[in-house]
Design a protein around this motif. Structure first.
Motif, mmCIF file in Angstrom:
data_model
loop_
_atom_site.group_PDB
_atom_site.id
_atom_site.type_symbol
_atom_site.label_atom_id
_atom_site.label_comp_id
_atom_site.label_asym_id
_atom_site.label_seq_id
_atom_site.Cartn_x
_atom_site.Cartn_y
_atom_site.Cartn_z
ATOM 1 N N UNK A 5 0.850 -1.192 0.000
ATOM 2 C CA UNK A 5 0.000 0.000 0.000
ATOM 3 C C UNK A 5 0.878 1.231 0.000
ATOM 4 N N UNK A 6 0.345 2.313 -0.454
ATOM 5 C CA UNK A 6 1.110 3.558 -0.470
ATOM 6 C C UNK A 6 0.946 4.345 0.826
ATOM 7 N N UNK A 7 0.096 3.889 1.718
ATOM 8 C CA UNK A 7 -0.121 4.557 2.988
ATOM 9 C C UNK A 7 1.028 4.246 3.941
ATOM 10 N N UNK A 8 1.640 5.273 4.537
ATOM 11 C CA UNK A 8 2.738 5.007 5.466
ATOM 12 C C UNK A 8 2.233 4.324 6.730
ATOM 13 N N UNK A 9 3.108 3.573 7.337
ATOM 14 C CA UNK A 9 2.739 2.921 8.597
ATOM 15 C C UNK A 9 2.646 3.976 9.689
ATOM 16 N N UNK A 10 2.056 3.624 10.802
ATOM 17 C CA UNK A 10 1.871 4.596 11.881
ATOM 18 C C UNK A 10 3.202 5.092 12.423
ATOM 19 N N UNK A 11 4.228 4.227 12.463
ATOM 20 C CA UNK A 11 5.545 4.650 12.954
ATOM 21 C C UNK A 11 6.137 5.696 12.020
ATOM 22 N N UNK A 12 6.011 5.497 10.717
ATOM 23 C CA UNK A 12 6.525 6.460 9.746
ATOM 24 C C UNK A 12 5.701 7.740 9.793
ATOM 25 N N UNK A 13 4.421 7.594 9.900
ATOM 26 C CA UNK A 13 3.544 8.751 9.941
ATOM 27 C C UNK A 13 3.865 9.641 11.133
ATOM 28 N N UNK A 14 4.039 9.072 12.307
ATOM 29 C CA UNK A 14 4.331 9.856 13.506
ATOM 30 C C UNK A 14 5.653 10.594 13.388
ATOM 31 N N UNK A 15 6.635 9.962 12.802
ATOM 32 C CA UNK A 15 7.959 10.554 12.708
ATOM 33 C C UNK A 15 7.991 11.666 11.658
ATOM 34 N N UNK A 16 7.342 11.470 10.524
ATOM 35 C CA UNK A 16 7.420 12.435 9.435
ATOM 36 C C UNK A 16 6.463 13.607 9.601
ATOM 37 N N UNK A 17 5.357 13.427 10.259
ATOM 38 C CA UNK A 17 4.328 14.451 10.326
ATOM 39 C C UNK A 17 4.080 14.936 11.751
ATOM 40 N N UNK A 18 5.111 15.076 12.514
ATOM 41 C CA UNK A 18 4.985 15.562 13.882
ATOM 42 C C UNK A 18 4.693 17.064 13.840
ATOM 43 N N UNK A 19 3.551 17.529 14.361
ATOM 44 C CA UNK A 19 3.210 18.958 14.301
ATOM 45 C C UNK A 19 4.253 19.855 14.965
#
Length: 78
Positions: A5-19
């Protein structure tokens, strides 16, 4: 067959998109706050005149709503 899938995993999402890591985070928060604060302030200043013009207050038609600014002694303010 392996499905990807093209959706990032939650670990990647948290690291890349930290507000907190957004460079202009302070400005992004300050600008909307300023716009909302100014809007509320301006509405508060204009509401008494609007209510008097629409005759929605008990003071409608009295000197309170006639637009003249007077101090506590009754003399016009300059």
């Amino acid at each position: 067959m392996v499905r990807t899938t093209s959706t990032p995993t939650s670990a990647t999402f948290d690291r890349e998109y930290d507000p907190a890591s957004v460079a202009e985070r302070g400005e992004i928060v300050a600008i909307p706050f300023s716009v909302v604060a100014f809007s509320i302030f301006a509405q508060g200043l204009t509401m008494p005149q609007l209510l008097c013009r629409r005759n929605l207050t008990e003071a409608a038609g009295t000197e309170h709503c006639d637009g003249s600014k007077r101090n506590r002694r009754g003399s016009p303010m300059l």
